[in-house]
Scaffold this active site. Structure first.
Site, PDB file in Angstrom:
ATOM      1  N   SER A   1       5.183  37.239  29.157  1.00 51.08           N
ATOM      2  CA  SER A   1       6.457  38.703  28.884  1.00 51.08           C
ATOM      3  C   SER A   1       5.660  40.276  29.888  1.00 51.08           C
ATOM      4  O   SER A   1       6.170  39.426  31.306  1.00 51.08           O
ATOM      5  CB  SER A   1       6.219  39.480  27.686  1.00 51.08           C
TER       6      SER A   1
ATOM      7  N   HIS B   1      10.398  34.094  22.109  1.00 53.69           N
ATOM      8  CA  HIS B   1       9.599  34.921  22.323  1.00 53.69           C
ATOM      9  C   HIS B   1       8.098  34.554  23.044  1.00 53.69           C
ATOM     10  O   HIS B   1       7.142  34.297  22.418  1.00 53.69           O
ATOM     11  CB  HIS B   1       8.859  36.632  22.775  1.00 53.69           C
TER      12      HIS B   1
ATOM     13  N   ASP C   1      15.541  33.851  24.016  1.00 57.62           N
ATOM     14  CA  ASP C   1      14.356  34.914  24.365  1.00 57.62           C
ATOM     15  C   ASP C   1      14.878  36.596  23.635  1.00 57.62           C
ATOM     16  O   ASP C   1      15.423  36.827  23.851  1.00 57.62           O
ATOM     17  CB  ASP C   1      13.926  35.117  25.279  1.00 57.62           C
TER      18      ASP C   1
END
Length: 497
Positions: free
Chosen positions: A216, A464, A437
């Site tokens: 991320s 995610h 996602d």
């Protein structure tokens, strides 16, 4: 802005990165020798954040000294807390990790690799980045009590008086950040500063080149490291990636789209059951959701000896969309809500409001340092309307042609510029992106892979991040790359068996 307050931006990495350049030579940068050559003394994790968890898996902890301001090497220093899950087999080297955020607590991240081949061959290193967790100095703006109070502060009044009150609260919060942290340190918590810290940690651990795993926002950190020190990288895996070229406001709207899509996937799955609290017609699920949640603005419902309000319900919803693993509890919580109770949803909100996952003050400091700043109320309202149209699960029914300026609009340190995107000399890297996602939509990972020249592993799913969580068709090529530097000959695509 209300969207940013009500939604957990924690793992999204929606930031611009600070300007700066590092040497591409393999040796230390001029004047940094004393930092690069320091010895790391490993010991007990007692007194570190999550120390008991780390001790249970046999991890050790230490601190690494870095300059607060890399342009003032004789000035103040910071102590960066690091953890180590020592290699159990023939060691390749160290692998530094970052869980995202910005502000994701990092010391426990090596635990996810504990039973993998990666942990046999690497010392897996967790890092509480500067300003976070057990690192010092620490970014502090709010007390725990002030955080709790904010969970019931709706800021839905878009009248001139309501906007003025919200902006007054924002100015008070900024003043607390200045008082409790100081503008000097707030000026040095950006992504480039952290990227330089990681290079110091790499050298202090005795690794000639960096092996890195980031998720991320950790992909934004990774692409920044890649631009600063391309020739000092051995291997780099970036999962749930963020397009390094994107303006963060574009990312914010893409993120809204991702969460709406994830909700629709959840609703379609829920609708298979006759007792789904959103009904059996997925086309009506968003309207049914808002019919359950929006009344909480005026009328919270009992939740044990407390009450569930709108902000906590929205937080529980959005955080539950990060993974299908959370969907059963979301269904349970929404079912309770149809019965006038909020026990499960408030428990979910409590979980994600804790600092176990993300420290909000540091996250705010990084986002406000690096986000594009919206300083016009009409522009803020226009963005708000676009987000509501794109993601009606976020529509609280209080849209307006004006909106309050958020904290970042009055942040007390100058905005940062973007980092460079020249990756000349970067060895082969690997990106992982998930088609559904919610927080870092798939196209961002595609664009990241293209920018870095990475091979891309596409995972077909709704969650995610996909690496390191037991998905064999992702973990196997990732492991072979990290351990053996075996790069897939072509992009890969797979789904859970």
């Amino acid at each position: 802005m209300r969207f940013r307050v009500g939604m957990r931006v924690a793992v999204a990495g929606l930031v611009l990165v600070a300007a700066g350049c590092g040497s591409s030579e393999d040796g230390p940068d001029a004047g940094l020798e004393k930092f690069y050559s320091q010895n790391v003394t490993w010991g007990s994790c007692e007194g570190f954040s999550s120390g008991q968890i780390l001790a249970e898996v046999g991890m050790q902890c230490a601190k690494v000294t870095v300059p607060v301001d890399y342009s003032k090497l004789d000035g103040d220093t910071a102590q960066i807390a690091v953890s180590r899950l020592a290699a159990s087999g023939a060691k390749v080297g160290s692998m530094l990790t970052n869980p995202g955020g910005p502000g994701g607590v990092g010391l426990t991240m090596p635990v996810m690799f504990a039973k993998s081949e990666v942990a046999q061959r690497f010392d897996v290193i967790g890092v509480d980045v500067r300003g976070l967790g057990s690192s010092t100095p620490k970014v502090v703006c709010r007390t725990p009590e002030e955080f709790t109070a904010e969970r019931t502060d709706l800021d839905t009044d878009m009248s001139p008086a309501g906007i003025a009150q919200t902006e007054k609260e924002h100015r008070e919060l900024v003043a607390k950040c200045v008082e409790r942290t100081g503008t000097e340190f707030l000026s040095h918590v950006g992504t480039v500063d952290v990227a330089r810290d990681f290079d110091v940690i790499r050298a202090a651990l005795g690794d000639e080149k960096l092996t890195y795993f980031g998720v991320s926002y950790g992909s934004r950190l990774g692409s920044t490291i890649a631009s600063l020190y391309p020739e000092r990288i051995r291997a780099m895996v970036l999962d749930g990636g963020v397009d390094p070229a994107n303006d963060s406001m574009v990312d914010l709207e893409l993120m809204a789209t991702g969460f709406q899509t994830a909700f629709e996937a959840y609703a379609a799955d829920c609708a298979k059951a006759a007792d789904c609290p959103l009904g059996t017609d997925p086309a009506q699920s968003t309207a049914r959701l808002r019919g359950l949640v929006n009344p909480l603005i005026e009328r919270p419902v009992p939740a044990g000896d407390r009450q569930l309000g709108f902000m906590d319900a929205q937080s529980a919803l959005l955080n539950s969309l990060y993974s299908p693993l959370y969907w059963p509890d979301l269904t349970k919580g929404l079912t309770e809500l149809t019965q006038g109770r909020g026990d499960t949803l408030i428990a979910t909100a409590d979980l994600f409001a804790s600092s176990e996952f993300v420290e909000r003050d540091l996250q705010m400091a990084v986002l406000c340092r690096e986000d594009a700043r919206v300083t016009d109320r009409a522009e803020a309202a226009a963005q708000d309307r676009r987000i509501r149209a794109t993601a009606p699960i976020l529509d609280d029914g209080h849209g307006s042609d004006q909106a309050p300026l958020d904290v970042c609009a009055i942040w007390p340190v100058p905005a940062a510029d973007k980092a460079g995107q020249d990756y000349t000399g970067l060895p082969p890297t690997l990106a992982v992106a998930t088609t559904g996602d919610p927080a870092t939509p798939y196209q961002g990972g595609v664009n990241l892979a293209r920018a870095l020249g990475s091979k891309l592993i596409t995972y077909e799913g709704v969650q995610h991040g996909a690496a390191g969580v037991g998905i064999a068709c992702v973990d196997e090529p990732v492991t072979r790359y990290l351990v053996d530097l075996t790069v897939p000959q072509e992009d890969l695509r797979c789904a859970a068996a």
